[in-house]
Design an enzyme around this catalytic site. Sequence first.
Site, PDB file in Angstrom:
ATOM      1  N   ASP A  43       0.974  -1.129   0.288  1.00  0.00           N
ATOM      2  CA  ASP A  43      -0.088  -0.051   0.095  1.00  0.00           C
ATOM      3  C   ASP A  43       0.805   1.337  -0.037  1.00  0.00           C
ATOM      4  O   ASP A  43       1.474   1.534   1.009  1.00  0.00           O
ATOM      5  CB  ASP A  43      -0.852   0.065   1.172  1.00  0.00           C
ATOM      6  N   LYS A  73      -2.664   5.738  -4.443  1.00  0.00           N
ATOM      7  CA  LYS A  73      -3.681   6.555  -3.944  1.00  0.00           C
ATOM      8  C   LYS A  73      -3.484   7.869  -4.484  1.00  0.00           C
ATOM      9  O   LYS A  73      -2.551   8.390  -4.988  1.00  0.00           O
ATOM     10  CB  LYS A  73      -4.023   6.863  -2.552  1.00  0.00           C
TER      11      LYS A  73
HETATM   12  P1  NAP Z   1       0.871   1.798  12.059  1.00  0.00           P
HETATM   13  O1  NAP Z   1       1.154   0.590  10.934  1.00  0.00           O
HETATM   14  O2  NAP Z   1      -0.117   1.809  12.839  1.00  0.00           O
HETATM   15  O3  NAP Z   1       2.296   1.925  12.991  1.00  0.00           O
HETATM   16  C1  NAP Z   1       3.543   1.970  12.348  1.00  0.00           C
HETATM   17  C2  NAP Z   1       4.499   2.167  13.828  1.00  0.00           C
HETATM   18  O4  NAP Z   1       4.289   0.872  14.307  1.00  0.00           O
HETATM   19  C3  NAP Z   1       5.883   2.578  13.142  1.00  0.00           C
HETATM   20  O5  NAP Z   1       6.400   3.222  14.125  1.00  0.00           O
HETATM   21  C4  NAP Z   1       6.566   1.190  13.366  1.00  0.00           C
HETATM   22  O6  NAP Z   1       7.775   1.165  13.795  1.00  0.00           O
HETATM   23  C5  NAP Z   1       5.835   0.287  14.433  1.00  0.00           C
HETATM   24  N1  NAP Z   1       5.723  -1.123  14.495  1.00  0.00           N
HETATM   25  C6  NAP Z   1       5.287  -1.706  13.645  1.00  0.00           C
HETATM   26  N2  NAP Z   1       5.259  -3.009  13.612  1.00  0.00           N
HETATM   27  C7  NAP Z   1       5.629  -3.062  15.035  1.00  0.00           C
HETATM   28  C8  NAP Z   1       5.889  -4.304  16.158  1.00  0.00           C
HETATM   29  N3  NAP Z   1       5.427  -5.389  15.719  1.00  0.00           N
HETATM   30  N4  NAP Z   1       6.211  -3.795  17.302  1.00  0.00           N
HETATM   31  C9  NAP Z   1       6.327  -2.609  17.739  1.00  0.00           C
HETATM   32  N5  NAP Z   1       6.282  -1.640  16.884  1.00  0.00           N
HETATM   33  C10 NAP Z   1       5.797  -1.797  15.605  1.00  0.00           C
HETATM   34  O7  NAP Z   1       0.870   3.149  11.168  1.00  0.00           O
HETATM   35  P2  NAP Z   1       0.901   3.692   9.589  1.00  0.00           P
HETATM   36  O8  NAP Z   1       1.963   3.471   8.862  1.00  0.00           O
HETATM   37  O9  NAP Z   1       0.196   5.153   9.840  1.00  0.00           O
HETATM   38  O10 NAP Z   1      -0.353   2.741   9.064  1.00  0.00           O
HETATM   39  C11 NAP Z   1      -0.161   1.506   8.302  1.00  0.00           C
HETATM   40  C12 NAP Z   1      -0.298   2.029   6.880  1.00  0.00           C
HETATM   41  O11 NAP Z   1      -1.478   2.429   6.452  1.00  0.00           O
HETATM   42  C13 NAP Z   1       0.603   3.153   6.305  1.00  0.00           C
HETATM   43  O12 NAP Z   1       2.015   2.627   6.009  1.00  0.00           O
HETATM   44  C14 NAP Z   1      -0.118   3.508   4.985  1.00  0.00           C
HETATM   45  O13 NAP Z   1       0.200   2.614   4.026  1.00  0.00           O
HETATM   46  C15 NAP Z   1      -1.665   3.365   5.295  1.00  0.00           C
HETATM   47  N6  NAP Z   1      -1.977   4.603   5.651  1.00  0.00           N
HETATM   48  C16 NAP Z   1      -3.158   5.552   5.123  1.00  0.00           C
HETATM   49  C17 NAP Z   1      -3.499   6.870   5.473  1.00  0.00           C
HETATM   50  C18 NAP Z   1      -4.885   7.438   4.681  1.00  0.00           C
HETATM   51  O14 NAP Z   1      -5.008   8.343   4.806  1.00  0.00           O
HETATM   52  N7  NAP Z   1      -5.190   6.498   3.547  1.00  0.00           N
HETATM   53  C19 NAP Z   1      -3.002   7.293   6.563  1.00  0.00           C
HETATM   54  C20 NAP Z   1      -1.988   6.756   7.302  1.00  0.00           C
HETATM   55  C21 NAP Z   1      -1.562   5.256   6.775  1.00  0.00           C
HETATM   56  P3  NAP Z   1       8.951   0.623  12.827  1.00  0.00           P
HETATM   57  O15 NAP Z   1       8.816   1.055  11.291  1.00  0.00           O
HETATM   58  O16 NAP Z   1      10.299   1.230  13.359  1.00  0.00           O
HETATM   59  O17 NAP Z   1       9.172  -0.820  13.199  1.00  0.00           O
END
Ligand code: NAP
Length: 282
Positions: A43, A73
């Site tokens: 994604d 997107k």
């Molecule tokens: P998330 O997946 O909720 O959190 C990512 C955070 O969690 C990073 O700091 C990562 O650190 C940490 N993490 C990951 N796995 C872990 C584990 N097993 N143990 C401990 N910490 C862990 O946040 P997100 O990246 O915002 O959301 C996921 C995806 O959703 C995005 O990458 C994007 O593709 C999509 N998104 C879309 C929108 C939208 O408006 N459509 C908005 C936000 C996000 P490290 O990387 O240091 O491991």
Amino acid sequence: MQNVLLNNGVEMPILGFGVYQIPPEQTEQAVSDALAAGYRSLDTAAAYGNEEAVGRAIKASGIPREDLFVTTKLWISGAGEENARHAFHTSLRKLGLDHLDLYLIHQPFGDVYGSWRAMERLHREGAVRAIGVSNFYPDRLVDFIDHNEITPAVNQIETHPFNRRTVDQDVMHERGVQIESWGPFAEGRNNLFSDPVLTEIGAAHGKSVAQVVLRWLIQRQVVVIPKSVRADRMAENLDVFDFELTDSQMASIDAMDTGRSLFLDHRDPEVVSRIGKLQPNT
Ligand code: NAP
């Protein structure tokens, strides 16, 4: 990998890999590691500035195209019928692909109806297998469905234990729209990774908090796309198909809901105006 069936018959992995906030220079390595770990759904977004790096990792992996599910997107600056068609082809070129699996309207702002007409046409032409939206609240989603030809296949919205979005999910279910979570870990906010309820449930299964959260979402039939730049965490986040949360464990996590966003309210005029003016380098 477990799949969900989208409203047009396309299958989508229930668990994928998100690349938001991974700097472009780190993204090729991260996506290569994710593909090596076993992720097949990716994604990204024009606004993340890392589509080219995602494309390089896909190419280098040698994985057959039909085994991958690639989402990107459309940003607001590319909204409108003509602009959206152009933005789509720019993303496709950056990714080095000849078609996309899923193309989403990133934010419910600007000329989303014009964008959708372009996306419906791209879908009919076979350039994208499924089209959808992101950050649409139920009122906007229903209006959008009722006044367009194609119903979005997916709505990607903030969904995690502190904001569980059950009303949204119910409306989507009634209307045949698949819910996809962004921020499944709330990006670690509210001390999610050391939360006592999640920690205790994890201990009962020999699983981490992250695995418990992903499992809770998957048992709710929510598509998840956790992000990590660490190979050990990528593997950990994939390893969620060998245990099951009980009804009472599901209910304990449900009870963590605050009913509010931890990030931004897409109905707040200040937010709408501020995001609408952002000009990421797409
Ligand atoms: P998330 O997946 O909720 O959190 C990512 C955070 O969690 C990073 O700091 C990562 O650190 C940490 N993490 C990951 N796995 C872990 C584990 N097993 N143990 C401990 N910490 C862990 O946040 P997100 O990246 O915002 O959301 C996921 C995806 O959703 C995005 O990458 C994007 O593709 C999509 N998104 C879309 C929108 C939208 O408006 N459509 C908005 C936000 C996000 P490290 O990387 O240091 O491991």
